[in-house]
Design a protein around this motif. Structure first.
Motif, PDB file in Angstrom:
ATOM      1  N   PHE A  11       0.863  -1.048   0.003  1.00 51.28           N
ATOM      2  CA  PHE A  11       0.068   0.074  -0.022  1.00 51.28           C
ATOM      3  C   PHE A  11       0.967   1.369   0.035  1.00 51.28           C
ATOM      4  O   PHE A  11       1.789   1.224   0.746  1.00 51.28           O
ATOM      5  N   ARG A  12       0.562   2.314  -1.048  1.00 51.62           N
ATOM      6  CA  ARG A  12       1.427   3.336  -1.029  1.00 51.62           C
ATOM      7  C   ARG A  12       0.835   4.494  -0.539  1.00 51.62           C
ATOM      8  O   ARG A  12      -0.271   4.809  -1.020  1.00 51.62           O
ATOM      9  N   THR A  13       1.480   5.427   0.191  1.00 54.53           N
ATOM     10  CA  THR A  13       0.926   6.745   0.587  1.00 54.53           C
ATOM     11  C   THR A  13       2.086   7.545   0.619  1.00 54.53           C
ATOM     12  O   THR A  13       3.152   7.485   1.174  1.00 54.53           O
ATOM     13  N   VAL A  14       1.765   8.931  -0.048  1.00 50.32           N
ATOM     14  CA  VAL A  14       3.031   9.905  -0.010  1.00 50.32           C
ATOM     15  C   VAL A  14       2.053  10.994   0.940  1.00 50.32           C
ATOM     16  O   VAL A  14       1.142  11.416   0.432  1.00 50.32           O
ATOM     17  N   PHE A  15       2.805  11.371   1.849  1.00 54.20           N
ATOM     18  CA  PHE A  15       2.099  12.289   2.753  1.00 54.20           C
ATOM     19  C   PHE A  15       3.041  13.190   3.241  1.00 54.20           C
ATOM     20  O   PHE A  15       3.997  12.866   4.005  1.00 54.20           O
ATOM     21  N   ALA A  16       2.843  14.624   3.161  1.00 55.46           N
ATOM     22  CA  ALA A  16       3.866  15.875   3.711  1.00 55.46           C
ATOM     23  C   ALA A  16       5.205  15.325   3.366  1.00 55.46           C
ATOM     24  O   ALA A  16       6.245  15.658   4.158  1.00 55.46           O
ATOM     25  N   GLY A  17       5.516  14.688   2.047  1.00 57.17           N
ATOM     26  CA  GLY A  17       6.835  14.757   1.564  1.00 57.17           C
ATOM     27  C   GLY A  17       7.387  13.448   1.892  1.00 57.17           C
ATOM     28  O   GLY A  17       8.587  12.956   1.824  1.00 57.17           O
ATOM     29  N   ILE A  18       6.650  12.406   2.832  1.00 60.21           N
ATOM     30  CA  ILE A  18       7.350  11.209   3.389  1.00 60.21           C
ATOM     31  C   ILE A  18       6.508   9.958   2.630  1.00 60.21           C
ATOM     32  O   ILE A  18       5.251   9.780   2.357  1.00 60.21           O
ATOM     33  N   GLN A  19       7.088   9.069   2.126  1.00 55.90           N
ATOM     34  CA  GLN A  19       6.716   7.826   1.252  1.00 55.90           C
ATOM     35  C   GLN A  19       6.455   6.670   2.565  1.00 55.90           C
ATOM     36  O   GLN A  19       7.412   6.468   3.118  1.00 55.90           O
ATOM     37  N   ILE A  20       5.146   6.617   2.886  1.00 56.54           N
ATOM     38  CA  ILE A  20       4.782   5.653   3.557  1.00 56.54           C
ATOM     39  C   ILE A  20       4.391   4.326   3.012  1.00 56.54           C
ATOM     40  O   ILE A  20       3.498   4.347   2.032  1.00 56.54           O
ATOM     41  N   ARG A  21       5.217   3.259   3.586  1.00 57.30           N
ATOM     42  CA  ARG A  21       4.552   1.825   2.934  1.00 57.30           C
ATOM     43  C   ARG A  21       3.968   1.025   4.057  1.00 57.30           C
ATOM     44  O   ARG A  21       4.494   0.640   4.798  1.00 57.30           O
ATOM     45  N   LEU A  22       3.088   0.131   3.549  1.00 56.36           N
ATOM     46  CA  LEU A  22       2.634  -0.963   4.449  1.00 56.36           C
ATOM     47  C   LEU A  22       2.562  -2.014   3.362  1.00 56.36           C
ATOM     48  O   LEU A  22       2.113  -2.150   2.289  1.00 56.36           O
ATOM     49  N   LEU A  23       3.342  -3.083   3.746  1.00 55.19           N
ATOM     50  CA  LEU A  23       3.474  -4.398   2.869  1.00 55.19           C
ATOM     51  C   LEU A  23       1.989  -5.222   3.344  1.00 55.19           C
ATOM     52  O   LEU A  23       1.832  -5.424   4.414  1.00 55.19           O
ATOM     53  N   ALA A  24       1.883  -6.185   2.476  1.00 54.31           N
ATOM     54  CA  ALA A  24       0.717  -6.989   2.754  1.00 54.31           C
ATOM     55  C   ALA A  24       0.495  -8.176   1.982  1.00 54.31           C
ATOM     56  O   ALA A  24       1.528  -8.379   0.889  1.00 54.31           O
ATOM     57  N   PHE A  25      -0.308  -9.144   2.032  1.00 53.97           N
ATOM     58  CA  PHE A  25      -0.660 -10.510   1.414  1.00 53.97           C
ATOM     59  C   PHE A  25      -1.920 -10.774   1.328  1.00 53.97           C
ATOM     60  O   PHE A  25      -2.784 -10.044   2.197  1.00 53.97           O
ATOM     61  N   TRP A  26      -2.344 -11.664   0.342  1.00 54.56           N
ATOM     62  CA  TRP A  26      -3.794 -11.947   0.295  1.00 54.56           C
ATOM     63  C   TRP A  26      -3.960 -13.282   0.725  1.00 54.56           C
ATOM     64  O   TRP A  26      -3.072 -14.079   0.884  1.00 54.56           O
ATOM     65  N   ASP A  27      -5.391 -13.414   1.490  1.00 58.19           N
ATOM     66  CA  ASP A  27      -5.703 -14.499   1.958  1.00 58.19           C
ATOM     67  C   ASP A  27      -7.010 -14.848   1.099  1.00 58.19           C
ATOM     68  O   ASP A  27      -7.845 -14.368   1.365  1.00 58.19           O
ATOM     69  N   LYS A  28      -6.864 -15.778   0.522  1.00 61.32           N
ATOM     70  CA  LYS A  28      -8.362 -16.525  -0.205  1.00 61.32           C
ATOM     71  C   LYS A  28      -8.677 -17.694  -0.287  1.00 61.32           C
ATOM     72  O   LYS A  28      -9.312 -18.370  -0.617  1.00 61.32           O
ATOM     73  N   SER A  29      -8.158 -18.066   1.145  1.00 60.34           N
ATOM     74  CA  SER A  29      -8.361 -19.603   1.565  1.00 60.34           C
ATOM     75  C   SER A  29      -9.729 -19.719   2.118  1.00 60.34           C
ATOM     76  O   SER A  29     -10.120 -21.079   1.953  1.00 60.34           O
ATOM     77  N   ASP A  30     -10.435 -18.894   2.390  1.00 62.45           N
ATOM     78  CA  ASP A  30     -11.738 -18.983   2.767  1.00 62.45           C
ATOM     79  C   ASP A  30     -12.865 -18.508   1.585  1.00 62.45           C
ATOM     80  O   ASP A  30     -12.265 -17.749   1.018  1.00 62.45           O
ATOM     81  N   ASN A  31     -13.857 -19.053   1.732  1.00 67.52           N
ATOM     82  CA  ASN A  31     -14.807 -18.937   0.450  1.00 67.52           C
ATOM     83  C   ASN A  31     -15.738 -17.521   0.679  1.00 67.52           C
ATOM     84  O   ASN A  31     -16.413 -17.176   0.046  1.00 67.52           O
ATOM     85  N   THR A  32     -15.186 -16.799   1.734  1.00 67.62           N
ATOM     86  CA  THR A  32     -16.033 -15.837   2.275  1.00 67.62           C
ATOM     87  C   THR A  32     -15.432 -14.662   1.560  1.00 67.62           C
ATOM     88  O   THR A  32     -15.285 -14.535   0.391  1.00 67.62           O
TER      89      THR A  32
END
Length: 113
Positions: free
Chosen positions: A53-74
């Motif tokens: 996830f990419r966010t640039v705010f007030a000149g700062i590059q903020i990153r949140l790393l993530a992964f998918w979970d598709k193992s449930d049918n919900t």
């Protein structure tokens, strides 16, 4: 229409809580937008099934790393593993490796349930 839902694991929660309310609002605004659009400026695949996830705010590059979970049918869920302030062009290899470790641990714990 929402394409997926985002959940925050402990380290991601902790990272977000370290920021002021304006920054936090911008992070959540971008994540909300990413859930409804396929905008690679907001949510982009890196490697080893890790996304950012990419966010640039007030000149700062903020990153949140993530992964998918598709193992449930919900719902399709995306789990944010952790975050960091990006200082160079490429996402540091150790941050991707950290996200992979958290992802592996998540699925291991899920199998035990």
């Amino acid at each position: 229409m929402q394409k997926f839902q985002t959940r925050f694991l402990e380290e991601a929660d902790k990272f977000i809580s370290e920021h002021d309310s304006k920054t936090v609002r911008k992070i959540f605004y971008n994540i909300d937008l990413a859930e409804q659009t396929n905008d690679p400026k907001l949510f982009k695949k890196l490697k080893n099934d890790i996304w950012e996830f990419r966010t640039v705010f007030a000149g700062i590059q903020i990153r949140l790393l993530a992964f998918w979970d598709k193992s449930d049918n919900t719902d399709t869920l995306v789990f944010a593993t952790h975050g960091f302030i990006k200082k160079v062009d490429k996402v540091p290899k150790n941050e991707i490796e950290r996200a992979v470790r958290i992802k592996d641990q998540y699925f291991e714990n899920k199998l035990k349930k």
